[in-house]
Scaffold this motif. Structure first.
Motif, PDB file in Angstrom:
ATOM      1  N   ILE A 180       0.868  -1.170   0.000  1.00 38.56           N
ATOM      2  CA  ILE A 180       0.000   0.000   0.000  1.00 38.56           C
ATOM      3  C   ILE A 180       0.912   1.229   0.000  1.00 38.56           C
ATOM      4  N   SER A 202      -0.223   4.698  -0.753  1.00 39.72           N
ATOM      5  CA  SER A 202      -0.826   6.032  -0.596  1.00 39.72           C
ATOM      6  C   SER A 202      -1.844   5.990   0.527  1.00 39.72           C
ATOM      7  N   LYS A 262      -4.756   7.318   0.507  1.00 40.40           N
ATOM      8  CA  LYS A 262      -6.077   7.013  -0.069  1.00 40.40           C
ATOM      9  C   LYS A 262      -6.249   5.500  -0.220  1.00 40.40           C
ATOM     10  N   HIS A 263      -5.199   4.861  -0.730  1.00 35.66           N
ATOM     11  CA  HIS A 263      -5.213   3.408  -0.914  1.00 35.66           C
ATOM     12  C   HIS A 263      -5.392   2.719   0.450  1.00 35.66           C
ATOM     13  N   ILE A 270      -8.390   0.210   1.554  1.00 32.00           N
ATOM     14  CA  ILE A 270      -8.109  -1.159   1.980  1.00 32.00           C
ATOM     15  C   ILE A 270      -8.658  -1.417   3.388  1.00 32.00           C
TER      16      ILE A 270
END
Length: 418
Positions: free
Chosen positions: A259, A261, A263-264, A268
């Protein structure tokens, strides 16, 4: 066999021990019998005590209970003289006992032999030095002084006497920051008591900016703000972003790619999990060099998980209730961490009434459950039994079972966070 069955009639309470820099260095493990406030170390009950201690260490796994730290356990002289003691891992335990006139040269010799094998001993509840104590001082590593039993000048005189031996001094029953400061001045190396979990609200004290930023983040996540706004707040704090990414990656290790970022990470994790990590990060974002947050982190994480498990036992299918219980546990030490009134934190976060009632006055269902968790930390068996009766859905052995689960979870979180 689960922990509840294993410890039928007993329960475990785990009290933090801190060093002079307020780092968490050990836990005192108290095995108490449900019928009494007494620690389970009655000489007439040797086999029962030995079984509980050995089973908790062996079957529940020492790592679960202690993590990487040492455990101080009450071991009565008969237990030390018996072969059972060899079942306890020397590198993980400090065996503590009270000085008694019945202790013979044979007992001192036994301690000396065990010391050569790597076992460490602590003398408990010392208030004066007599001939028995003097005979034992060469074989012990730690002397636990009951600071509540002595006036300040008596305490200073006792410390001066004890300094003649190469022992570490532990201040027992430290319940306030004033007591801790006095013991620091006298040269104590370790401190046991709940002074570190009590708010020290000082006028003009400036809360750590990193922690206030996290509090703002928590407000955004709880208030359902959009991901862009949350990500923007994270970008103001690169250190926190790194911390979060590290935590998320360690939890999501089964994913095909890293992962990379915020945002990511949010996508998740989902909001509920993100909320949990931010609550825990508050305790680990150690921007101010305040090492006490390690002990607070352990206590808060164990509180949160135990609250969640109690709420799960009460309402197995109500995820929302379980989540709020977890949050109450975690947030219950924020006033200590930030040095600001709980009312300000409650107002800032805009949390639901049942949660704020629990945090402010320990009332309502969640408040009762928080009171139970706090009594469990301190090993107050009478209060625990009374609250279990009032709540009406949990037995002492079930509480012992979920306590072990909560402690194990808190240790794993602590290891990821450090």
């Amino acid at each position: 066999m689960n922990a509840g069955e294993l410890m039928e009639g007993f329960f475990l309470s785990r009290q933090p021990i801190l060093d002079r820099n307020q780092n968490l260095v050990a836990f005192e493990l108290l095995f108490r019998h449900e019928e009494t406030e007494e620690i389970a170390s009655d000489a007439n009950n040797l086999s029962s005590t030995a079984n509980v201690i050995v089973n908790v260490y062996g079957q529940l796994g020492i790592q679960n209970v202690l993590g990487r730290l040492r455990g101080f356990i009450n071991a009565d002289p008969d237990l030390i003289m018996s072969d059972v003691i060899s079942l306890l891992p020397s590198k993980h335990v400090v065996l503590e006992f009270k000085a008694s006139a019945s202790m013979t040269g044979e007992f001192t010799q036994r301690c000396s032999e065990l010391k050569q094998k790597g076992y460490q001993f602590a003398l408990n509840n010392i208030v004066a030095i007599n001939s028995t104590v003097e005979q034992l001082l060469p074989v012990v590593s730690v002397v636990k002084v009951d600071i509540l039993a002595l006036e300040k000048d008596e305490l200073a005189a006792l410390v001066t006497e004890l300094n003649r031996w190469p022992v570490l001094l532990l201040a027992l029953n430290v319940e306030s920051h004033e007591q801790e400061a006095c013991c620091m001045q006298l040269g104590f190396q370790m401190f046991q008591g709940y002074f570190f979990a009590k708010p020290e609200i000082m006028s003009g004290k400036r809360a750590d900016p990193g922690k206030l930023s996290l509090l703002k983040l928590l407000t955004l996540v709880m208030g359902d703000s959009d991901i862009d706004e949350i990500e923007k707040e994270f970008k103001h704090q690169p250190g926190l972003s790194y911390n979060l990414m590290r935590m998320v990656n360690s939890v999501a290790s089964g994913l095909p790619q890293k992962i990379n970022s915020i945002k990511h990470a949010i996508m998740i994790l989902g909001r509920k999990q993100l909320q949990r990590w931010i609550q825990l990060l508050l305790y680990t974002a150690d921007q101010s060099g305040d090492s006490m947050s390690n002990a607070l982190m352990q206590t808060a994480a164990a509180r949160g998980k135990l609250m969640e498990l109690i709420a799960t036992a009460e309402r197995p299918h109500d995820k929302n209730h379980q989540e709020r219980a977890f949050m109450v546990g975690i947030l219950s030490l924020l006033d200590v961490l930030l040095g600001i009134e709980m009312q300000q934190i409650v107002d800032k976060l805009g949390i639901p009434d049942d949660m704020s009632q629990a945090l402010m006055t320990r009332e309502g269902r969640l408040g009762q459950e928080l009171k139970l968790v706090e009594a469990n930390e301190k090993g107050e068996i009478t209060v625990i039994q009374s609250l279990l009766t009032e709540l009406g859905f949990l037995s002492l052995s079930e509480l012992a079972d979920i306590e072990i689960q909560a402690i194990g979870w808190a240790n794993r979180i602590g290891e990821v966070a450090n």
